[in-house]
Design an enzyme around this catalytic site. Structure first.
Site, PDB file in Angstrom:
ATOM      1  N   HIS A   1      -7.406   8.237  -4.748  1.00 48.88           N
ATOM      2  CA  HIS A   1      -6.087   7.990  -5.354  1.00 48.88           C
ATOM      3  C   HIS A   1      -6.236   7.269  -6.697  1.00 48.88           C
ATOM      4  O   HIS A   1      -5.570   7.607  -7.679  1.00 48.88           O
ATOM      5  CB  HIS A   1      -5.217   7.147  -4.416  1.00 48.88           C
ATOM      6  CG  HIS A   1      -4.824   7.867  -3.173  1.00 48.88           C
ATOM      7  ND1 HIS A   1      -4.198   7.257  -2.120  1.00 48.88           N
ATOM      8  CD2 HIS A   1      -4.978   9.164  -2.803  1.00 48.88           C
ATOM      9  CE1 HIS A   1      -3.976   8.135  -1.161  1.00 48.88           C
ATOM     10  NE2 HIS A   1      -4.452   9.306  -1.545  1.00 48.88           N
TER      11      HIS A   1
ATOM     12  N   GLU B   1      -4.472   0.487  -5.669  1.00 51.33           N
ATOM     13  CA  GLU B   1      -5.484   1.252  -4.944  1.00 51.33           C
ATOM     14  C   GLU B   1      -6.795   0.465  -4.852  1.00 51.33           C
ATOM     15  O   GLU B   1      -7.465   0.455  -3.828  1.00 51.33           O
ATOM     16  CB  GLU B   1      -5.740   2.602  -5.626  1.00 51.33           C
ATOM     17  CG  GLU B   1      -4.548   3.559  -5.614  1.00 51.33           C
ATOM     18  CD  GLU B   1      -4.166   4.027  -4.217  1.00 51.33           C
ATOM     19  OE1 GLU B   1      -5.016   3.983  -3.303  1.00 51.33           O
ATOM     20  OE2 GLU B   1      -3.001   4.425  -4.037  1.00 51.33           O
TER      21      GLU B   1
ATOM     22  N   GLU C   1      -0.432  -0.400   3.193  1.00 51.38           N
ATOM     23  CA  GLU C   1       0.034   0.991   3.111  1.00 51.38           C
ATOM     24  C   GLU C   1       1.544   1.084   2.919  1.00 51.38           C
ATOM     25  O   GLU C   1       2.027   1.969   2.220  1.00 51.38           O
ATOM     26  CB  GLU C   1      -0.397   1.758   4.374  1.00 51.38           C
ATOM     27  CG  GLU C   1      -1.909   1.786   4.610  1.00 51.38           C
ATOM     28  CD  GLU C   1      -2.678   2.582   3.556  1.00 51.38           C
ATOM     29  OE1 GLU C   1      -2.040   3.229   2.714  1.00 51.38           O
ATOM     30  OE2 GLU C   1      -3.919   2.547   3.576  1.00 51.38           O
TER      31      GLU C   1
ATOM     32  N   HIS D   1      -1.222   7.072   6.280  1.00 52.18           N
ATOM     33  CA  HIS D   1      -2.181   5.980   6.499  1.00 52.18           C
ATOM     34  C   HIS D   1      -1.523   4.840   7.270  1.00 52.18           C
ATOM     35  O   HIS D   1      -2.145   4.215   8.134  1.00 52.18           O
ATOM     36  CB  HIS D   1      -2.705   5.459   5.154  1.00 52.18           C
ATOM     37  CG  HIS D   1      -3.501   6.473   4.388  1.00 52.18           C
ATOM     38  ND1 HIS D   1      -3.924   6.273   3.101  1.00 52.18           N
ATOM     39  CD2 HIS D   1      -3.953   7.705   4.740  1.00 52.18           C
ATOM     40  CE1 HIS D   1      -4.599   7.337   2.686  1.00 52.18           C
ATOM     41  NE2 HIS D   1      -4.615   8.219   3.668  1.00 52.18           N
TER      42      HIS D   1
ATOM     43  N   GLU E   1      -8.557   5.526  -0.944  1.00 53.25           N
ATOM     44  CA  GLU E   1      -8.110   4.634  -2.020  1.00 53.25           C
ATOM     45  C   GLU E   1      -8.871   4.973  -3.304  1.00 53.25           C
ATOM     46  O   GLU E   1      -8.303   4.973  -4.394  1.00 53.25           O
ATOM     47  CB  GLU E   1      -8.334   3.160  -1.666  1.00 53.25           C
ATOM     48  CG  GLU E   1      -7.799   2.719  -0.303  1.00 53.25           C
ATOM     49  CD  GLU E   1      -6.300   2.866  -0.152  1.00 53.25           C
ATOM     50  OE1 GLU E   1      -5.606   3.038  -1.154  1.00 53.25           O
ATOM     51  OE2 GLU E   1      -5.822   2.806   0.995  1.00 53.25           O
TER      52      GLU E   1
ATOM     53  N   GLU F   1       0.281   7.899   1.908  1.00 55.50           N
ATOM     54  CA  GLU F   1       0.257   6.486   2.301  1.00 55.50           C
ATOM     55  C   GLU F   1       1.030   6.270   3.604  1.00 55.50           C
ATOM     56  O   GLU F   1       0.652   5.440   4.432  1.00 55.50           O
ATOM     57  CB  GLU F   1       0.829   5.586   1.196  1.00 55.50           C
ATOM     58  CG  GLU F   1       0.157   5.708  -0.171  1.00 55.50           C
ATOM     59  CD  GLU F   1      -1.299   5.256  -0.221  1.00 55.50           C
ATOM     60  OE1 GLU F   1      -1.869   4.895   0.817  1.00 55.50           O
ATOM     61  OE2 GLU F   1      -1.866   5.262  -1.331  1.00 55.50           O
TER      62      GLU F   1
END
Lengths: 80, 189
Positions: B168, B135, B35, B67, B165, B64
């Site tokens: 994204h 990703e 991340e 995360h 992920e 991110e």
């Protein structure tokens, strides 16, 4: 953290997640009018929930005014 | 600028001390496809990406960091009550003598984070393809973490992260298509 606070926090997490998700979608679908409307609705709702949470448990960000005699009632996320 | 929001993006529940699992999770904290790498990569690429992609990189980079905070919360809570003996048994003896119960930007094998993990090429297509790959690598890492972990609460949060992920990656692929459409557009100047 009381059960009521945890529930409302969870509701805010869901509401904010909807905003994040529609925001990302609109970056690559800028002409989607339905998506734009959805984003507006989700953002308005998330703002409402946040206002409700902060009125009960204090500010979550530095941009919400905090009365000097009021402590923040939200623990750090890794201390919950 | 950024404003701190005092909450996690998605709940993290930790019931047991499990330094072994924490060690594995460090791959997503300070690892090549973790991340931190993701957040720093996207944030730094924003300046030279075409205008219509800046918002996407900004928002994904910001997510991110959220995360990263979830992974940090997992690692902290899985190790905070571990004895030095438990840390040693979990393969975190070396981590303990250097950092105690603190977190550090290492990968699962204890290798410290380096900016050499990420790139900014100044070429929109090259950068976005790297972002898609990043990703997909992070998604695969989350899958291996879920496979190796037997903690149902941690796995619930890991499944959320794995799915992000995917989303994204999809948005980055769409961004590539937007740029390709611009490339073939016949513009008369």
């Amino acid at each position: 953290m009381s059960e009521e606070q945890r529930k409302l926090m969870h509701e805010l997490q869901i509401a904010d997640f909807n905003v994040i998700e529609w925001d990302l979608y609109m970056h690559t679908h800028p002409d989607d009018l339905e998506g734009c409307q959805k984003l507006y609705e989700k953002t308005t709702y998330a703002k409402k929930i946040r206002k409700h949470y902060e009125a009960l448990y204090g500010p979550l960000t530095n941009l919400t005014p905090r009365p000097c005699d009021q402590a923040s009632c939200t623990p750090w996320p890794w201390q919950v | 600028m950024w404003i701190y929001d005092k909450k996690l993006q998605y709940p993290v529940v930790v019931r047991d001390t499990n330094p072994r699992l924490a060690k594995y999770l460090m791959e997503q904290y300070g690892g090549a496809d973790g991340e931190l790498a993701a957040a720093l990569r996207y944030q730094n690429q924003r300046y030279t990406i075409p205008d219509k992609i800046i918002g996407l990189l900004t928002d994904i980079s910001t997510e991110e960091f959220a995360h990263l905070e979830m992974i940090a919360t997992m690692i902290y809570k899985l190790t905070k009550d571990a004895t030095p003996e438990q840390m040693k048994e979990a393969g975190l003896g070396e981590h303990f003598v250097s950092h105690g119960h603190a977190l550090f930007y290492n990968n699962a094998a204890g290798v410290p984070f380096t900016a050499a993990y990420i790139q900014a090429k100044g070429d929109p297509i090259a950068d976005l393809y790297e972002d898609i790959a990043a990703e997909e690598k992070a998604r695969a890492t989350y899958q291996w973490l879920i496979d190796i972990s037997d903690d149902p609460y941690i796995n619930d949060s890991l499944r959320f992260l794995r799915e992000r992920e995917n989303v994204h990656s999809m948005r980055f692929r769409e961004a590539v298509e937007m740029l390709k459409e611009d490339q073939v557009k016949k513009t008369i100047f």
